[in-house]
Design a protein around this motif. Sequence first.
Motif, PDB file in Angstrom:
ATOM      1  N   LEU A 107       0.843  -1.201   0.000  1.00 30.92           N
ATOM      2  CA  LEU A 107       0.000   0.000   0.000  1.00 30.92           C
ATOM      3  C   LEU A 107       0.879   1.252   0.000  1.00 30.92           C
ATOM      4  N   ALA A 108       1.874   1.246   0.891  1.00 36.15           N
ATOM      5  CA  ALA A 108       2.777   2.406   0.959  1.00 36.15           C
ATOM      6  C   ALA A 108       3.597   2.537  -0.321  1.00 36.15           C
ATOM      7  N   ASP A 109       3.857   1.403  -0.966  1.00 40.47           N
ATOM      8  CA  ASP A 109       4.715   1.407  -2.170  1.00 40.47           C
ATOM      9  C   ASP A 109       3.921   1.514  -3.463  1.00 40.47           C
ATOM     10  N   PHE A 110       2.635   1.815  -3.353  1.00 37.09           N
ATOM     11  CA  PHE A 110       1.758   1.748  -4.533  1.00 37.09           C
ATOM     12  C   PHE A 110       2.316   2.537  -5.721  1.00 37.09           C
ATOM     13  N   THR A 111       2.876   3.705  -5.435  1.00 40.04           N
ATOM     14  CA  THR A 111       3.349   4.542  -6.559  1.00 40.04           C
ATOM     15  C   THR A 111       4.513   3.906  -7.311  1.00 40.04           C
ATOM     16  N   LYS A 112       5.153   2.916  -6.689  1.00 45.49           N
ATOM     17  CA  LYS A 112       6.275   2.273  -7.385  1.00 45.49           C
ATOM     18  C   LYS A 112       5.810   1.474  -8.604  1.00 45.49           C
ATOM     19  N   ILE A 113       4.510   1.313  -8.724  1.00 51.11           N
ATOM     20  CA  ILE A 113       3.984   0.625  -9.895  1.00 51.11           C
ATOM     21  C   ILE A 113       4.415   1.373 -11.170  1.00 51.11           C
ATOM     22  N   GLY A 114       4.745   2.662 -10.984  1.00 48.04           N
ATOM     23  CA  GLY A 114       5.205   3.468 -12.117  1.00 48.04           C
ATOM     24  C   GLY A 114       6.539   3.023 -12.680  1.00 48.04           C
ATOM     25  N   GLU A 115       7.282   2.200 -11.963  1.00 48.05           N
ATOM     26  CA  GLU A 115       8.568   1.717 -12.478  1.00 48.05           C
ATOM     27  C   GLU A 115       8.372   0.892 -13.758  1.00 48.05           C
ATOM     28  N   ASP A 142      -7.840  -0.923   4.043  1.00 48.02           N
ATOM     29  CA  ASP A 142      -6.894  -0.226   4.932  1.00 48.02           C
ATOM     30  C   ASP A 142      -6.911   1.275   4.620  1.00 48.02           C
ATOM     31  N   ALA A 143      -6.697   1.580   3.342  1.00 48.15           N
ATOM     32  CA  ALA A 143      -6.563   2.990   2.944  1.00 48.15           C
ATOM     33  C   ALA A 143      -7.844   3.780   3.227  1.00 48.15           C
ATOM     34  N   TYR A 144      -8.998   3.196   2.889  1.00 53.98           N
ATOM     35  CA  TYR A 144     -10.221   3.987   3.009  1.00 53.98           C
ATOM     36  C   TYR A 144     -10.855   3.916   4.396  1.00 53.98           C
ATOM     37  N   SER A 145     -10.434   2.979   5.224  1.00 47.23           N
ATOM     38  CA  SER A 145     -10.817   3.050   6.641  1.00 47.23           C
ATOM     39  C   SER A 145     -10.166   4.289   7.250  1.00 47.23           C
ATOM     40  N   ASN A 146      -8.884   4.444   6.995  1.00 45.04           N
ATOM     41  CA  ASN A 146      -8.172   5.613   7.539  1.00 45.04           C
ATOM     42  C   ASN A 146      -8.642   6.911   6.880  1.00 45.04           C
ATOM     43  N   ARG A 176       2.666  10.039  10.161  1.00 45.97           N
ATOM     44  CA  ARG A 176       1.552  10.631   9.410  1.00 45.97           C
ATOM     45  C   ARG A 176       1.652  12.153   9.417  1.00 45.97           C
ATOM     46  N   LEU A 177       1.984  12.711  10.580  1.00 50.56           N
ATOM     47  CA  LEU A 177       2.140  14.175  10.664  1.00 50.56           C
ATOM     48  C   LEU A 177       3.283  14.645   9.761  1.00 50.56           C
ATOM     49  N   VAL A 178       4.403  13.909   9.804  1.00 47.50           N
ATOM     50  CA  VAL A 178       5.562  14.294   8.981  1.00 47.50           C
ATOM     51  C   VAL A 178       5.217  14.187   7.498  1.00 47.50           C
ATOM     52  N   ASP A 179       4.569  13.091   7.121  1.00 46.31           N
ATOM     53  CA  ASP A 179       4.217  12.884   5.708  1.00 46.31           C
ATOM     54  C   ASP A 179       3.260  13.957   5.210  1.00 46.31           C
ATOM     55  N   ALA A 180       2.444  14.484   6.130  1.00 44.19           N
ATOM     56  CA  ALA A 180       1.439  15.480   5.738  1.00 44.19           C
ATOM     57  C   ALA A 180       1.962  16.912   5.888  1.00 44.19           C
ATOM     58  N   PHE A 181       3.268  17.063   6.154  1.00 43.99           N
ATOM     59  CA  PHE A 181       3.828  18.413   6.319  1.00 43.99           C
ATOM     60  C   PHE A 181       3.459  19.273   5.111  1.00 43.99           C
ATOM     61  N   ASN A 182       2.912  20.432   5.372  1.00 42.73           N
ATOM     62  CA  ASN A 182       2.429  21.311   4.311  1.00 42.73           C
ATOM     63  C   ASN A 182       3.060  22.697   4.489  1.00 42.73           C
ATOM     64  N   PRO A 183       4.028  23.035   3.642  1.00 41.60           N
ATOM     65  CA  PRO A 183       4.685  24.352   3.791  1.00 41.60           C
ATOM     66  C   PRO A 183       3.698  25.512   3.786  1.00 41.60           C
ATOM     67  N   ALA A 184       2.578  25.329   3.077  1.00 43.76           N
ATOM     68  CA  ALA A 184       1.586  26.418   3.006  1.00 43.76           C
ATOM     69  C   ALA A 184       0.909  26.659   4.349  1.00 43.76           C
ATOM     70  N   ALA A 185       1.011  25.677   5.248  1.00 46.18           N
ATOM     71  CA  ALA A 185       0.360  25.833   6.555  1.00 46.18           C
ATOM     72  C   ALA A 185       1.244  26.592   7.545  1.00 46.18           C
ATOM     73  N   VAL A 186       2.494  26.805   7.194  1.00 42.40           N
ATOM     74  CA  VAL A 186       3.463  27.343   8.164  1.00 42.40           C
ATOM     75  C   VAL A 186       3.168  28.798   8.534  1.00 42.40           C
TER      76      VAL A 186
END
Lengths: 110, 377
Positions: free
Chosen positions: A10-18, A63-67, B293-303
């Motif tokens: 799931l976290a690596d999904f974008t790697k499908i672009g390889e 997983d993705a859409y629960s979150n 999750r917080l780090v991944d969602a870091f948004n410079p526009a929010a600073v």
Amino acid sequence: MSGYFDPQHLADFTKIGEGSKELADKFFSYYGAVFADGALTAREKSLIALAVAHAVQCPYCIDAYSNDALAKGADQEQMTEAVHVACAIRGGASLVHGLQMMGHVKKAGM
Amino acid sequence: MTIDAISEALDYGLPLSSDDAGPKPTRSLRARREPLADTSAQLRRLAEVELIDANGARIEFERTLAGAGCGALLPAALEVFQINIGKLCNMTCRHCHVDAGPDRTDAMMTRETIDACLWALDKTDAHTVDITGGAAELHPHFRDLVEACVARGKHVIDRCNLTVLLLPRFHDLPAWLAERGVEVVCSLPHYRRLSTDRQRGDGTYEKSIEALRRLNAVGYGKGDPRRRLTLMTNPVGAFLAPAQASAEPEWKAALARDHGIAFDRLIALNNMPISRYLEWLDASGNLAAYMQRLVDAFNPAAVDGVMCRNTISISWDGFVYDCDFNQMLDLSCAGEGGPMHVRDFDPAAFARRRIVTRRHCFGCTAGAGSSCGGATA
């Protein structure tokens, strides 16, 4: 990889672009547009996605859409109702095919 | 003196420790003598979380800012004078970043410090006074402070947990606040019962709805700028706050449909990994994933819009902080000559301070951004 489903995928999904960046880019661009606020809100779309994830039985999507649904402000009751919608459609889809069965029975039977 | 004796002495009409006074899904860290009651233990726990970037470097807030070309956080014009007048509360919510509760009679602002706050307020151009707690209304000088700020022409905000308004002592408070044009900013985690009660305790939702009805009855929430009713939602779990703009119409429709309740605006806040929310994250195994999750969602526009830039935050004992979250972690503002007390407040020195940051600051820059005023981007 020890099984068919690996949560890391799931976290690596974008790697499908390889394999094909052009097609992957097109898919992710389309995907992003689909889930943006439109005639339906992003939250409504997230609940639809959650229901469809259960209908197609995709553990990554569940997983993705629960979150995602939680983060978009849905609560557990609303999410459970969405799953029941998937369940009703899946069940109803099986059941309505029962009319085909009944047609075969009536044709073949006396 | 016991907690109940103090409650009686202050005449709230109910002992604060009783469930009738307010739902309590947990107790304060302090009452339980938990290690995290010590703010240095909280900072250590946050520092221990393994947050590594793609190059294997340890992720820190200031380095992330620099990497995004944002530079260091600098103070902007002071607009909001936030006063935490105490940690005493009739509730003990699971996620409270203040570690407030009925036992927190140790942390109550003295009259002398309130007067020092007013003296300092007069040295600023802040247009808004944001009064918070605990349940700020429980403080014996709450009404005096509101009156003094209103008399100065300030926009006054009462951060209200809603259930406190049902205490017998406060039945007149909605009308009293309305007469003075005080904005009421109410905590309501969700417009539905299940999530609200999970976070704040069984019965919270029902009491909150009743309190909102009382506020509506005296004119709050109907578009009158002198009766402004703001609801504040925060996630019930280890995820980010919903998008404020799209959530607001949904909340308005649902509360109107289900309860006939109206409000003026919704603000959405991320939970900060501090105090009891930090405890919950750690105990539930969510801490590392939430921080990531917080780090991944870091948004410079929010600073640019983070509250530490335009706010001064005063603690119950009169010390000056960059924001409410730094206050709860005892990260005093880095003025010249060390921690600054409000009785020594110097606006020029405050404007020259260096804003103190740690890893919890990722909470304010994640997604749409988060501050006491809601989304920042």
